[in-house]
Each structure stands twice: as C-alpha cells, then as structure tokens.
Design a protein around this motif. Structure first.
Motif, mmCIF file in Angstrom:
data_model
loop_
_atom_site.group_PDB
_atom_site.id
_atom_site.type_symbol
_atom_site.label_atom_id
_atom_site.label_comp_id
_atom_site.label_asym_id
_atom_site.label_seq_id
_atom_site.Cartn_x
_atom_site.Cartn_y
_atom_site.Cartn_z
ATOM 1 N N HIS A 118 0.844 -1.188 0.000
ATOM 2 C CA HIS A 118 0.000 0.000 0.000
ATOM 3 C C HIS A 118 0.886 1.247 0.000
ATOM 4 O O HIS A 118 1.988 1.235 0.556
ATOM 5 N N ALA A 119 0.389 2.333 -0.625
ATOM 6 C CA ALA A 119 1.189 3.558 -0.802
ATOM 7 C C ALA A 119 2.488 3.222 -1.527
ATOM 8 O O ALA A 119 3.582 3.634 -1.140
ATOM 9 N N GLY A 120 2.350 2.446 -2.611
ATOM 10 C CA GLY A 120 3.517 1.910 -3.306
ATOM 11 C C GLY A 120 4.376 2.925 -4.021
ATOM 12 O O GLY A 120 5.486 2.587 -4.439
ATOM 13 N N ALA A 121 3.910 4.172 -4.182
ATOM 14 C CA ALA A 121 4.715 5.203 -4.832
ATOM 15 C C ALA A 121 5.280 6.202 -3.828
ATOM 16 O O ALA A 121 5.932 7.165 -4.222
ATOM 17 N N GLY A 122 5.041 5.975 -2.544
ATOM 18 C CA GLY A 122 5.552 6.878 -1.522
ATOM 19 C C GLY A 122 7.005 6.610 -1.198
ATOM 20 O O GLY A 122 7.663 5.751 -1.792
ATOM 21 N N VAL A 143 -0.628 -0.441 -4.312
ATOM 22 C CA VAL A 143 -1.878 0.301 -4.192
ATOM 23 C C VAL A 143 -1.513 1.773 -4.032
ATOM 24 O O VAL A 143 -0.705 2.125 -3.161
ATOM 25 N N VAL A 144 -2.085 2.633 -4.875
ATOM 26 C CA VAL A 144 -1.738 4.058 -4.870
ATOM 27 C C VAL A 144 -3.009 4.897 -4.889
ATOM 28 O O VAL A 144 -4.103 4.396 -5.121
ATOM 29 N N GLY A 145 -2.803 6.217 -4.649
ATOM 30 C CA GLY A 145 -3.956 7.092 -4.499
ATOM 31 C C GLY A 145 -4.369 7.888 -5.714
ATOM 32 O O GLY A 145 -5.382 8.583 -5.674
ATOM 33 N N SER A 146 -3.612 7.811 -6.821
ATOM 34 C CA SER A 146 -3.955 8.613 -7.998
ATOM 35 C C SER A 146 -3.349 7.982 -9.249
ATOM 36 O O SER A 146 -2.448 7.142 -9.173
ATOM 37 N N GLN A 147 -3.831 8.441 -10.406
ATOM 38 C CA GLN A 147 -3.282 7.951 -11.663
ATOM 39 C C GLN A 147 -1.825 8.349 -11.825
ATOM 40 O O GLN A 147 -1.015 7.577 -12.366
ATOM 41 N N ALA A 148 -1.477 9.542 -11.360
ATOM 42 C CA ALA A 148 -0.075 9.975 -11.455
ATOM 43 C C ALA A 148 0.828 9.060 -10.640
ATOM 44 O O ALA A 148 1.920 8.681 -11.083
ATOM 45 N N LYS A 149 0.362 8.680 -9.457
ATOM 46 C CA LYS A 149 1.153 7.777 -8.634
ATOM 47 C C LYS A 149 1.169 6.371 -9.230
ATOM 48 O O LYS A 149 2.135 5.627 -9.059
ATOM 49 N N ALA A 150 0.108 6.004 -9.933
ATOM 50 C CA ALA A 150 0.074 4.704 -10.599
ATOM 51 C C ALA A 150 1.171 4.636 -11.659
ATOM 52 O O ALA A 150 1.858 3.613 -11.795
#
Length: 291
Positions: A118-122, A143-150
C-alpha cells in the motif's frame, strides 16, 4: 549550543536530512512528543567529533546516520555510533539521506512470495517493492492514491498497480505479504487479500484512522498472521542490527540495485510547507533538506 559527544556517541555536521511522512505526522503532535521537538530521523554529513570508545568512524568521515528518535532537521546532531555508517563510494549525500528509514523496513522469507504494498509510490513503498524483488519475491503489486502515482509505481517495476479507491480490483487471497503503512481500510481489507499462511505487515498509519481490530479467531481460521515493524523500537532495542541493516541498505542503493528518487530539495526555511505537502498525500519519491 554545541555539545560534546559522550561515550559511544558521534557528532555530525549535517549536510542533508531526509524528510518522510512520519516527520510530518510528528509535527502535528502525533505520539505526544515532548516539546521542543526537532523532527528528522535520517541524516548525512561529516563527523565533527567522536566520544570515548568509538572506533567505527573518525573525525572528518562522510557518514549516514539514523537520529532516533528525532533531531535530524538540524545543522548538527549527536547520535549513537552504532547507528552511524560510512557513506558508500558513489552514493550521493542527498540520496543517502532519503534512503535510511525507507530501505530498512525488512520482510522475512520472501522467496517466491507475492507482495502487495500500500502507498507503493511513496517514500517507503517506492523502495519496498524493489527490496522485495531482490529478496526473491515472485510478484509485486502496489496500491496508490492517484493515476499519477500509478504511473510512478509502474515505472518502479511493480507487476500490478491498483487505485486505492478501487480496492475491489485487488485479487483476493492472492498475496503472501501485504505491507500496510496506511491503516484504516487497507488494514480491514487485508483479510480478503492475504493468501493462506500470508502476513499483514503494519509499518505505519498514514491515514490517521483509528485502530482496526484484528480478529484473532479469523487469523486462526484463515491461517494468516498480523505483524508490526517499528524502526524506532528496533533501533532502541538492537542498534547493532539496525546499523548493519543501514549499511546493507545504502550499499544496495549505491550499486543501483535499488532506485531512490529524490524528487524535492528544500531549505530548512521551506521545511514547514514541505511537511504540509507530505501530510496532504500529494507527493511521490523522497524529499531532502539541504543545509
């Protein structure tokens, strides 16, 4: 005022201090920190003094260090020498200063495991998936919170990327390890996501959600496990082991086996707004304070 290091301590002139979500959380009063409190858990700089009995580093050495339980947002810090390691050749100070805390989170027995982060782009998640791969994970999901983070997570090499608003898309009972720095709904959904003999690994509570009760009877019936990882507690109880892990983590980054993205550099005067941005959840990669 300048202090002299006591026995077993090292004084460091800080050039760079890593900034993470936990620092932002502490700045809100989380944990009832004793005031005045200086955030910052990871620094890079030059040794300016050594206490009695320190033989691992010398005055003038370039080092990275953990500053548990805080104090890194400062021009100078005094730390336990067991949490100080020489800066590996070829590793930039800014990258090293944003690596220590995130790359130290450990997962055991990952050979052939499927790992969902979870929060994989943080700051933590962006390194966790890579380290899991190095330790033998067969599949990694973020799991990420936005398309940009995806897009960011996909660039980091995750096999699968899911949006937090659509957790129903995450395959059920398919993950041997679920890494959860978020809490709340992520924790509640873990029972559906974990495979048999899987482990939920709580490493934070970025959502600020209240504690989620773990059904011990359910753990028995599904043959799953819930576990926690707290770097501060581990560093206090076993600094030698954490120091060894710090050296290993920095070596992995220095050899380009783990990628760390320093996405923002700020001055100490800009730290307040940078902490606010971390709390808002709109950042990717790592932020570093440059002195």
């Amino acid at each position: 005022p300048r202090r002299e290091p006591s026995s077993g301590q090292v004084r460091i002139g800080v050039s760079h201090a890593g900034m993470g979500f936990i620092d932002a959380l502490f700045s809100t009063g989380f944990g009832r920190v004793e005031l005045p409190f200086i955030p910052g858990l990871e620094v890079v700089g030059t040794v300016t003094g050594v206490g009695e009995g320190v033989g691992t580093v010398s005055r003038g050495d370039s080092v990275a260090a953990l500053t548990m339980p805080g104090g890194g947002f400062s021009q100078e810090v005094i730390v336990d020498s067991r949490l100080v390691v020489p800066l590996p050749p070829g590793l930039s100070a800014a990258t090293a200063a944003t690596t220590a805390v995130s790359a130290l989170a450990r997962v055991d027995a990952l050979s052939d495991a499927a790992v969902l982060v979870h929060a994989g782009a943080g700051g933590l998640g962006s390194q966790f998936g890579q380290v899991a791969r190095l330790l033998g994970a067969s599949r990694t999901g973020a799991v990420v919170g936005s398309q940009a983070k995806a897009r960011c997570a996909a660039a980091l090499g995750y096999d699968d990327v899911y949006l937090r608003d659509d957790l129903d898309r995450v395959p059920e009972h398919a993950w041997d390890v679920v890494v959860d720095p978020v809490g709340g709904e992520a924790t509640r959904m873990a029972a559906r996501h974990l495979a048999q003999f899987g482990t939920l690994l709580r490493v934070g509570n970025a959502s600020g959600a209240p504690a989620v009760d773990i059904d011990s009877l359910g753990l028995w019936l599904t043959a799953t496990t819930a576990s926690g990882f707290n770097l501060g507690a581990l560093a206090a109880a076993n600094p030698e082991a954490v120091g060894a892990d710090l050296h290993r983590a920095l070596t992995l980054v220095a050899s380009d086996r783990v990628r760390v993205d320093v996405t923002r550099r700020v001055s100490l005067e800009e730290a307040r707004s940078a902490l606010a941005d971390l709390l808002a959840g709109g950042t990717t990669g790592k932020t570093v304070i440059t002195f």
